[in-house]
Design a protein around this motif. Structure first.
Motif, PDB file in Angstrom:
ATOM      1  N   ASP A  81      -0.630   5.346  22.855  1.00 60.83           N
ATOM      2  CA  ASP A  81      -0.698   5.647  24.280  1.00 60.83           C
ATOM      3  C   ASP A  81       0.694   6.096  24.728  1.00 60.83           C
ATOM      4  OD1 ASP A  81      -0.866   5.690  27.050  1.00 60.83           O
ATOM      5  OD2 ASP A  81      -2.122   3.891  27.146  1.00 60.83           O
ATOM      6  N   TRP A  82       0.938   7.413  24.642  1.00 63.76           N
ATOM      7  CA  TRP A  82       2.279   7.922  24.932  1.00 63.76           C
ATOM      8  C   TRP A  82       2.628   7.789  26.401  1.00 63.76           C
ATOM      9  CZ3 TRP A  82       4.719   7.381  20.859  1.00 63.76           C
ATOM     10  CH2 TRP A  82       4.162   7.679  19.613  1.00 63.76           C
ATOM     11  N   GLU A  83       1.640   7.759  27.280  1.00 64.92           N
ATOM     12  CA  GLU A  83       1.925   7.511  28.692  1.00 64.92           C
ATOM     13  C   GLU A  83       2.499   6.106  28.869  1.00 64.92           C
ATOM     14  OE1 GLU A  83      -0.166   7.690  33.120  1.00 64.92           O
ATOM     15  OE2 GLU A  83      -1.446   7.756  31.339  1.00 64.92           O
ATOM     16  N   CYS A  88       7.322   2.518  29.452  1.00 65.33           N
ATOM     17  CA  CYS A  88       8.211   1.508  28.857  1.00 65.33           C
ATOM     18  C   CYS A  88       9.645   2.030  28.791  1.00 65.33           C
ATOM     19  CB  CYS A  88       7.734   1.127  27.461  1.00 65.33           C
ATOM     20  SG  CYS A  88       6.213   0.169  27.419  1.00 65.33           S
ATOM     21  N   VAL A  89       9.803   3.267  28.361  1.00 69.80           N
ATOM     22  CA  VAL A  89      11.142   3.870  28.282  1.00 69.80           C
ATOM     23  C   VAL A  89      11.751   3.976  29.681  1.00 69.80           C
ATOM     24  CG1 VAL A  89      12.407   5.997  27.744  1.00 69.80           C
ATOM     25  CG2 VAL A  89      10.740   5.082  26.114  1.00 69.80           C
ATOM     26  N   ASP A  90      10.948   4.392  30.644  1.00 70.28           N
ATOM     27  CA  ASP A  90      11.442   4.480  32.024  1.00 70.28           C
ATOM     28  C   ASP A  90      11.950   3.125  32.500  1.00 70.28           C
ATOM     29  OD1 ASP A  90      10.691   7.159  32.020  1.00 70.28           O
ATOM     30  OD2 ASP A  90       8.890   6.831  33.243  1.00 70.28           O
ATOM     31  N   GLU A  91      11.190   2.064  32.204  1.00 66.10           N
ATOM     32  CA  GLU A  91      11.593   0.725  32.631  1.00 66.10           C
ATOM     33  C   GLU A  91      12.842   0.267  31.876  1.00 66.10           C
ATOM     34  OE1 GLU A  91      11.752  -2.783  34.797  1.00 66.10           O
ATOM     35  OE2 GLU A  91      10.711  -0.901  35.205  1.00 66.10           O
ATOM     36  N   CYS A  92      12.922   0.586  30.586  1.00 66.83           N
ATOM     37  CA  CYS A  92      14.139   0.263  29.830  1.00 66.83           C
ATOM     38  C   CYS A  92      15.355   0.894  30.500  1.00 66.83           C
ATOM     39  CB  CYS A  92      14.040   0.768  28.388  1.00 66.83           C
ATOM     40  SG  CYS A  92      13.008  -0.232  27.314  1.00 66.83           S
ATOM     41  N   GLN A  93      15.243   2.164  30.798  1.00 71.86           N
ATOM     42  CA  GLN A  93      16.373   2.867  31.408  1.00 71.86           C
ATOM     43  C   GLN A  93      16.691   2.303  32.788  1.00 71.86           C
ATOM     44  OE1 GLN A  93      14.929   6.880  30.913  1.00 71.86           O
ATOM     45  NE2 GLN A  93      16.015   7.103  28.968  1.00 71.86           N
ATOM     46  N   GLN A 123       0.136  -6.290  31.465  1.00 67.10           N
ATOM     47  CA  GLN A 123      -0.048  -5.822  32.838  1.00 67.10           C
ATOM     48  C   GLN A 123       0.056  -4.305  32.917  1.00 67.10           C
ATOM     49  OE1 GLN A 123      -0.819  -7.897  35.597  1.00 67.10           O
ATOM     50  NE2 GLN A 123      -1.409  -5.855  36.287  1.00 67.10           N
ATOM     51  N   LEU A 124       0.981  -3.729  32.179  1.00 67.05           N
ATOM     52  CA  LEU A 124       1.131  -2.273  32.137  1.00 67.05           C
ATOM     53  C   LEU A 124      -0.163  -1.620  31.666  1.00 67.05           C
ATOM     54  CD1 LEU A 124       2.993   0.352  32.106  1.00 67.05           C
ATOM     55  CD2 LEU A 124       3.280  -0.169  29.684  1.00 67.05           C
ATOM     56  N   HIS A 125      -0.732  -2.138  30.587  1.00 61.84           N
ATOM     57  CA  HIS A 125      -1.959  -1.546  30.047  1.00 61.84           C
ATOM     58  C   HIS A 125      -3.147  -1.740  30.995  1.00 61.84           C
ATOM     59  CE1 HIS A 125      -0.417  -0.107  26.258  1.00 61.84           C
ATOM     60  NE2 HIS A 125       0.294  -1.215  26.165  1.00 61.84           N
ATOM     61  N   GLU A 126      -3.208  -2.885  31.659  1.00 61.17           N
ATOM     62  CA  GLU A 126      -4.265  -3.105  32.645  1.00 61.17           C
ATOM     63  C   GLU A 126      -4.131  -2.109  33.804  1.00 61.17           C
ATOM     64  OE1 GLU A 126      -4.372  -7.193  33.937  1.00 61.17           O
ATOM     65  OE2 GLU A 126      -4.438  -7.907  31.847  1.00 61.17           O
ATOM     66  N   ASP A 127      -2.913  -1.908  34.277  1.00 62.45           N
ATOM     67  CA  ASP A 127      -2.682  -0.968  35.384  1.00 62.45           C
ATOM     68  C   ASP A 127      -3.052   0.456  34.971  1.00 62.45           C
ATOM     69  OD1 ASP A 127      -1.772  -3.110  36.867  1.00 62.45           O
ATOM     70  OD2 ASP A 127       0.348  -2.579  36.696  1.00 62.45           O
ATOM     71  N   LEU A 128      -2.667   0.860  33.760  1.00 63.98           N
ATOM     72  CA  LEU A 128      -3.020   2.198  33.266  1.00 63.98           C
ATOM     73  C   LEU A 128      -4.533   2.360  33.148  1.00 63.98           C
ATOM     74  CD1 LEU A 128      -0.310   2.933  30.553  1.00 63.98           C
ATOM     75  CD2 LEU A 128      -0.737   4.221  32.654  1.00 63.98           C
ATOM     76  N   GLU A 129      -5.184   1.343  32.650  1.00 65.45           N
ATOM     77  CA  GLU A 129      -6.657   1.411  32.502  1.00 65.45           C
ATOM     78  C   GLU A 129      -7.325   1.548  33.861  1.00 65.45           C
ATOM     79  OE1 GLU A 129     -10.022   1.752  30.278  1.00 65.45           O
ATOM     80  OE2 GLU A 129      -7.974   1.585  29.516  1.00 65.45           O
ATOM     81  N   ARG A 130      -6.879   0.780  34.850  1.00 56.73           N
ATOM     82  CA  ARG A 130      -7.431   0.896  36.198  1.00 56.73           C
ATOM     83  C   ARG A 130      -7.199   2.309  36.757  1.00 56.73           C
ATOM     84  NH1 ARG A 130      -5.998  -4.437  36.834  1.00 56.73           N
ATOM     85  NH2 ARG A 130      -3.921  -3.980  37.610  1.00 56.73           N
TER      86      ARG A 130
END
Length: 135
Positions: A81-83, A88-93, A123-130
């Motif tokens: 899931d590249w999105e 994740c990268v955005d949050e790391c930065q 939570q990230l994956h749940e939000d993306l799925e929604r």
């Protein structure tokens, strides 16, 4: 084209912002600074022009802490899931995690790792799925 064997560890962008002390201890039990026999190549992908670690953050950090400038790398060809990885990268930065060195003070106990990293990912994956189901 990016040549993998020319990329330094310090130039890899992490896609996670915590490490597990338990995982570090596990890697330290087999890691040897003189051979790479047990060191599988770390998977990377280019996202927004940066070479991003998609897995193997703990191995990368252990190698870095042991003075390695480079480790074996491989292009990640998995259907991931590249999105989610981009988020994740955005949050790391956003948190100031721009290299493996930035994880030095981000090592957590197994319980903290589950609470702070695993739950964040869930939570990230749940939000993306929604979001995807709403489209």
């Amino acid at each position: 084209m990016v040549v993998l064997n020319k990329i330094k560890l310090i130039d890899l962008q992490p896609s996670q912002f915590y490490l597990s002390q338990e995982k570090i201890e596990g890697i330290n039990s087999w890691f040897r600074s003189d051979i790479f026999d047990d060191f599988s190549p770390l998977p990377v992908k280019i996202l927004n022009g940066k070479v991003v670690l998609t897995d193997g953050h703990t191995r990368a950090w252990v190698a870095y802490r042991n003075g390695f400038e480079k480790v074996p790398l491989t292009w990640d060809e998995d259907e991931l899931d590249w999105e989610a990885y981009q988020l994740c990268v955005d949050e790391c930065q956003r948190q100031g995690i721009n290299s493996i060195a930035d994880l030095n003070n981000r090592i957590l106990s197994p319980e903290e790792y589950t609470l702070k990293w695993d739950h964040w990912c869930d939570q990230l994956h749940e939000d993306l799925e929604r979001k995807r189901n709403a489209i």
